[in-house]
Design an enzyme around this catalytic site. Structure first.
Site, PDB file in Angstrom:
ATOM      1  N   ASN A  13     -12.887  72.715  25.886  1.00 32.94           N
ATOM      2  CA  ASN A  13     -12.532  72.092  24.608  1.00 32.94           C
ATOM      3  C   ASN A  13     -11.453  72.980  23.998  1.00 32.94           C
ATOM      4  O   ASN A  13     -11.741  74.058  23.500  1.00 32.94           O
ATOM      5  CB  ASN A  13     -13.783  72.034  23.705  1.00 32.94           C
ATOM      6  CG  ASN A  13     -13.459  71.561  22.300  1.00 32.94           C
ATOM      7  OD1 ASN A  13     -12.357  71.070  22.040  1.00 32.94           O
ATOM      8  ND2 ASN A  13     -14.416  71.712  21.402  1.00 32.94           N
ATOM      9  N   LYS A  15      -9.697  72.530  21.426  1.00 32.31           N
ATOM     10  CA  LYS A  15      -9.654  72.499  19.951  1.00 32.31           C
ATOM     11  C   LYS A  15      -8.190  72.381  19.489  1.00 32.31           C
ATOM     12  O   LYS A  15      -7.416  71.683  20.128  1.00 32.31           O
ATOM     13  CB  LYS A  15     -10.368  73.720  19.370  1.00 32.31           C
ATOM     14  CG  LYS A  15     -11.773  73.893  19.975  1.00 32.31           C
ATOM     15  CD  LYS A  15     -12.635  74.872  19.253  1.00 32.31           C
ATOM     16  CE  LYS A  15     -14.016  74.929  19.920  1.00 32.31           C
ATOM     17  NZ  LYS A  15     -14.978  75.753  19.210  1.00 32.31           N
ATOM     18  N   GLU A 101     -17.706  71.032  14.723  1.00 32.50           N
ATOM     19  CA  GLU A 101     -16.590  71.259  13.793  1.00 32.50           C
ATOM     20  C   GLU A 101     -16.181  69.965  13.113  1.00 32.50           C
ATOM     21  O   GLU A 101     -15.774  69.959  11.954  1.00 32.50           O
ATOM     22  CB  GLU A 101     -15.413  71.915  14.536  1.00 32.50           C
ATOM     23  CG  GLU A 101     -15.704  73.377  14.838  1.00 32.50           C
ATOM     24  CD  GLU A 101     -15.066  73.910  16.109  1.00 32.50           C
ATOM     25  OE1 GLU A 101     -14.111  73.308  16.619  1.00 32.50           O
ATOM     26  OE2 GLU A 101     -15.559  74.950  16.600  1.00 32.50           O
ATOM     27  N   GLU A 171     -25.042  72.150  21.826  1.00 30.72           N
ATOM     28  CA  GLU A 171     -24.274  73.268  21.289  1.00 30.72           C
ATOM     29  C   GLU A 171     -24.914  73.783  20.006  1.00 30.72           C
ATOM     30  O   GLU A 171     -24.690  73.219  18.930  1.00 30.72           O
ATOM     31  CB  GLU A 171     -22.841  72.826  20.988  1.00 30.72           C
ATOM     32  CG  GLU A 171     -22.082  72.350  22.204  1.00 30.72           C
ATOM     33  CD  GLU A 171     -20.587  72.540  22.039  1.00 30.72           C
ATOM     34  OE1 GLU A 171     -20.001  73.245  22.854  1.00 30.72           O
ATOM     35  OE2 GLU A 171     -20.013  72.017  21.072  1.00 30.72           O
TER      36      GLU A 171
END
Ligand code: PGA
Length: 255
Positions: A13, A15, A101, A171
């Protein structure tokens, strides 16, 4: 990892990292390093503007490129959003949905995570569905309740056939980007708990086939121990997915 029943998936990932040129350079660097390592699927999820360059660089290799989010409507007045139809049009197969997030900073809820998941699945995409408890919830001893609720709400109205295209990424939020990794025992226990919830929802046979990744500060040093656990079928990797040698070491740990 239990390769007899299900596919191991090692996904990066990125991001909000990598311009198109940086993504191209990274894929060109890592491509030969992971070539022929076919015991796991290898995916990098990229920022929207970087997807095309990453896909071109990865063409013909065993690396797949995904997106980091998707909107649930097909089109319309949703400034800043991208639909599953648009991602599909450029050949994107995988998408991360419900990352902590997104939940923490962008108001994502189990309701919108469920809508996005259904939209992606309806468009033939494969979903990496993220869920996990925050620190206060783990300290309060309610991790199992939290992940059970998220699993049920996020997968509401997703039938067993559609579930074949869902990977779950467990996660723990306290482990993401913090350098604090869940112990292999904690990862195993909670991934196992999620599988029990899936067994309640879909039956044990179906639950056995679902890939459940661990994510949260997984790296070259701790991946082997985590991936050795029977209910941990891969990893969703943030920081270490930006460094070719570290990510390759995680792929090696999954071989
Ligand atoms: P991390 O991120 O590996 O940097 O902790 C994992 C994730 O957010 O998916």
């Amino acid at each position: 990892m239990n390769p007899a029943n299900r596919r191991t998936v090692i996904a990066g990932n990125w991001k909000m990292n990598f311009t198109p040129d940086e993504a191209t350079a990274f894929i060109n660097e890592i491509k030969p390093m992971v070539a022929g390592k076919d015991n796991c699927d290898i995916i990098f999820c990229a920022p929207y503007v970087t997807i095309d360059a990453a896909m071109k660089a990865a063409a013909g290799s065993n690396i797949k490129i995904g997106a980091e989010n998707v909107h649930y409507e097909e089109k319309g007045a949703f400034t800043g959003e991208v639909s599953a139809k648009m991602l599909k049009a450029i050949g994107v197969e995988y998408v991360i949905i419900g990352h902590s997030e997104r939940r923490q900073y962008f108001g994502e809820t189990d309701t919108t995570v469920n809508l996005r998941t259904k939209a992606a699945l309806a468009n033939g995409m494969k979903v990496i569905l993220c869920l996990g408890e925050v620190k206060e919830q783990r300290l309060a001893g309610i991790t199992n309740e939290v992940v059970a609720m998220q699993t049920k709400l996020d997968l509401a109205d997703v039938d067993a056939e559609a579930l074949k295209n869902v990977i779950i990424a467990y996660e723990p939020v306290w482990a993401i980007g913090t350098g604090l990794t869940a112990t292999p025992e904690q990862a195993e226990e909670t991934c196992g708990e999620i599988r029990k919830v899936l067994a309640d929802m879909y039956g044990a046979d179906v639950a056995e086939t679902v890939t459940i990744q661990y994510g949260g500060s997984m790296n070259d040093a701790n991946a082997a121990e985590l991936l050795a656990k029977p209910n941990v079928d891969g990893g969703l990797i943030g920081g270490a997915s930006l460094v070719a040698s570290k990510f390759t070491a995680i792929v090696d740990a999954a071989q």
